[in-house]
Design a protein around this motif. Structure first.
Motif, short mmCIF file in Angstrom:
data_model
loop_
_atom_site.label_atom_id
_atom_site.label_comp_id
_atom_site.label_asym_id
_atom_site.label_seq_id
_atom_site.Cartn_x
_atom_site.Cartn_y
_atom_site.Cartn_z
N ARG A 124 0.84 -1.21 0.00
CA ARG A 124 0.00 0.00 0.00
C ARG A 124 0.87 1.25 0.00
O ARG A 124 0.62 2.21 -0.74
N LEU A 125 1.92 1.26 0.82
CA LEU A 125 2.83 2.40 0.86
C LEU A 125 3.59 2.56 -0.45
O LEU A 125 3.82 3.68 -0.91
N GLY A 126 3.97 1.46 -1.04
CA GLY A 126 4.75 1.50 -2.27
C GLY A 126 3.97 1.95 -3.48
O GLY A 126 4.53 2.57 -4.39
N LYS A 127 2.68 1.66 -3.51
CA LYS A 127 1.88 1.97 -4.69
C LYS A 127 1.18 3.32 -4.63
O LYS A 127 0.87 3.89 -5.66
N THR A 128 0.94 3.84 -3.44
CA THR A 128 0.11 5.04 -3.34
C THR A 128 0.84 6.29 -3.84
O THR A 128 2.05 6.41 -3.74
N ARG A 129 0.06 7.18 -4.39
CA ARG A 129 0.53 8.50 -4.79
C ARG A 129 -0.29 9.57 -4.08
O ARG A 129 -0.38 10.70 -4.53
N ASP A 130 -0.88 9.19 -2.96
CA ASP A 130 -1.74 10.09 -2.19
C ASP A 130 -1.14 10.24 -0.80
O ASP A 130 -0.95 9.25 -0.09
N TRP A 131 -0.86 11.47 -0.41
CA TRP A 131 -0.21 11.69 0.88
C TRP A 131 -1.06 11.24 2.05
O TRP A 131 -0.53 10.83 3.09
N ILE A 132 -2.39 11.28 1.90
CA ILE A 132 -3.27 10.86 2.99
C ILE A 132 -3.12 9.37 3.25
O ILE A 132 -2.99 8.94 4.40
N VAL A 133 -3.11 8.57 2.20
CA VAL A 133 -2.95 7.12 2.34
C VAL A 133 -1.57 6.81 2.92
O VAL A 133 -1.44 5.95 3.81
N ALA A 134 -0.54 7.50 2.44
CA ALA A 134 0.82 7.27 2.95
C ALA A 134 0.90 7.59 4.43
O ALA A 134 1.45 6.80 5.22
N LEU A 135 0.34 8.71 4.84
CA LEU A 135 0.38 9.11 6.25
C LEU A 135 -0.38 8.12 7.12
O LEU A 135 0.12 7.69 8.18
N LYS A 136 -1.57 7.72 6.69
CA LYS A 136 -2.36 6.77 7.47
C LYS A 136 -1.65 5.42 7.56
O LYS A 136 -1.69 4.76 8.61
N SER A 137 -0.98 5.01 6.49
CA SER A 137 -0.24 3.75 6.52
C SER A 137 0.90 3.82 7.53
O SER A 137 1.13 2.88 8.29
N LEU A 138 1.60 4.94 7.55
CA LEU A 138 2.67 5.12 8.52
C LEU A 138 2.14 5.16 9.95
O LEU A 138 2.78 4.64 10.88
N ILE A 139 0.97 5.74 10.13
CA ILE A 139 0.34 5.76 11.46
C ILE A 139 0.01 4.34 11.90
O ILE A 139 0.25 3.96 13.06
N VAL A 140 -0.51 3.52 11.00
CA VAL A 140 -0.83 2.13 11.33
C VAL A 140 0.45 1.38 11.70
O VAL A 140 0.49 0.64 12.70
N VAL A 141 1.51 1.57 10.92
CA VAL A 141 2.79 0.92 11.24
C VAL A 141 3.28 1.37 12.61
O VAL A 141 3.71 0.55 13.44
N HIS A 142 3.18 2.65 12.90
CA HIS A 142 3.61 3.19 14.20
C HIS A 142 2.82 2.55 15.35
O HIS A 142 3.38 2.14 16.36
N ARG A 143 1.50 2.47 15.17
CA ARG A 143 0.66 1.86 16.21
C ARG A 143 1.01 0.39 16.41
O ARG A 143 1.05 -0.11 17.54
N LEU A 144 1.26 -0.32 15.31
CA LEU A 144 1.61 -1.73 15.42
C LEU A 144 2.97 -1.91 16.11
O LEU A 144 3.14 -2.85 16.89
N LEU A 145 3.90 -1.03 15.83
CA LEU A 145 5.20 -1.12 16.50
C LEU A 145 5.09 -0.81 17.98
O LEU A 145 5.74 -1.45 18.81
N ASN A 146 4.25 0.16 18.34
CA ASN A 146 4.11 0.56 19.74
C ASN A 146 3.20 -0.37 20.55
O ASN A 146 3.51 -0.69 21.70
N GLU A 147 2.08 -0.77 19.97
CA GLU A 147 1.07 -1.50 20.72
C GLU A 147 0.95 -2.97 20.32
O GLU A 147 0.32 -3.74 21.02
N GLY A 148 1.54 -3.30 19.20
CA GLY A 148 1.42 -4.67 18.71
C GLY A 148 2.37 -5.63 19.37
O GLY A 148 3.18 -5.26 20.23
N ASP A 149 2.28 -6.84 18.93
CA ASP A 149 3.13 -7.91 19.44
C ASP A 149 4.58 -7.70 18.99
O ASP A 149 4.83 -7.10 17.95
N LEU A 150 5.51 -8.20 19.76
CA LEU A 150 6.93 -8.12 19.42
C LEU A 150 7.21 -8.79 18.08
O LEU A 150 8.15 -8.43 17.38
N VAL A 151 6.39 -9.74 17.71
CA VAL A 151 6.55 -10.47 16.45
C VAL A 151 6.47 -9.50 15.27
O VAL A 151 7.16 -9.67 14.26
#
Length: 137
Positions: free
Chosen positions: A76-103
């Motif tokens: 999704r990050l690699g294909k998008t040309r929309d800053w909104i999608v890119a930002l939301k994708s990075l937010i999801v990654v951030h949340r998963l790194l902070n709140e998700g499993d160590l895996v």
């Protein structure tokens, strides 16, 4: 019709198409893929907490879901040309790194070693920015 209205309409169609394809053709984890598309939609609203929680829940259940999640977010990050999608994708990654499993952290490290460019945004170009300011895409 203004260009931003057209952009929003095209983004909504793209999101609905991605959701439909995920429900019909996804072999890996259709529910996870739908949640990722809905959490990283083209609309101007913040990422919906309900979908981020669902992604967190699914990736906690199974290591297989974690690898699918990393793959789908990377795509999704690699294909998008929309800053909104890119930002939301990075937010999801951030949340998963902070709140998700160590895996999840381990899977990101593993896929980075394999050559996947999950967080490398050096090639990102927002189409609206390029149209307004005349930059080459």
């Amino acid at each position: 019709m203004s260009s931003s209205t057209i952009r929003k309409a095209i983004g909504a169609v793209k999101d609905q198409t991605s959701i439909g394809i995920a429900k019909v053709a996804s072999n890996d984890a259709p529910e996870l893929e739908v949640a990722i598309v809905k959490a990283t939609s083209h609309d101007d609203d913040p990422a919906d907490e309900k979908y981020i929680r669902r992604i967190l829940q699914l990736t906690t259940c199974s290591r297989g879901y974690v690898s699918v999640c990393v793959s789908k977010l990377s795509k999704r990050l690699g294909k998008t040309r929309d800053w909104i999608v890119a930002l939301k994708s990075l937010i999801v990654v951030h949340r998963l790194l902070n709140e998700g499993d160590l895996v999840f952290q381990q899977e990101i490290m593993f896929t980075t070693r394999k050559g996947t460019r999950l967080l490398n945004m050096s090639d990102f170009r927002d189409e609206d920015f390029c149209l307004v300011f005349g930059s080459e895409a």
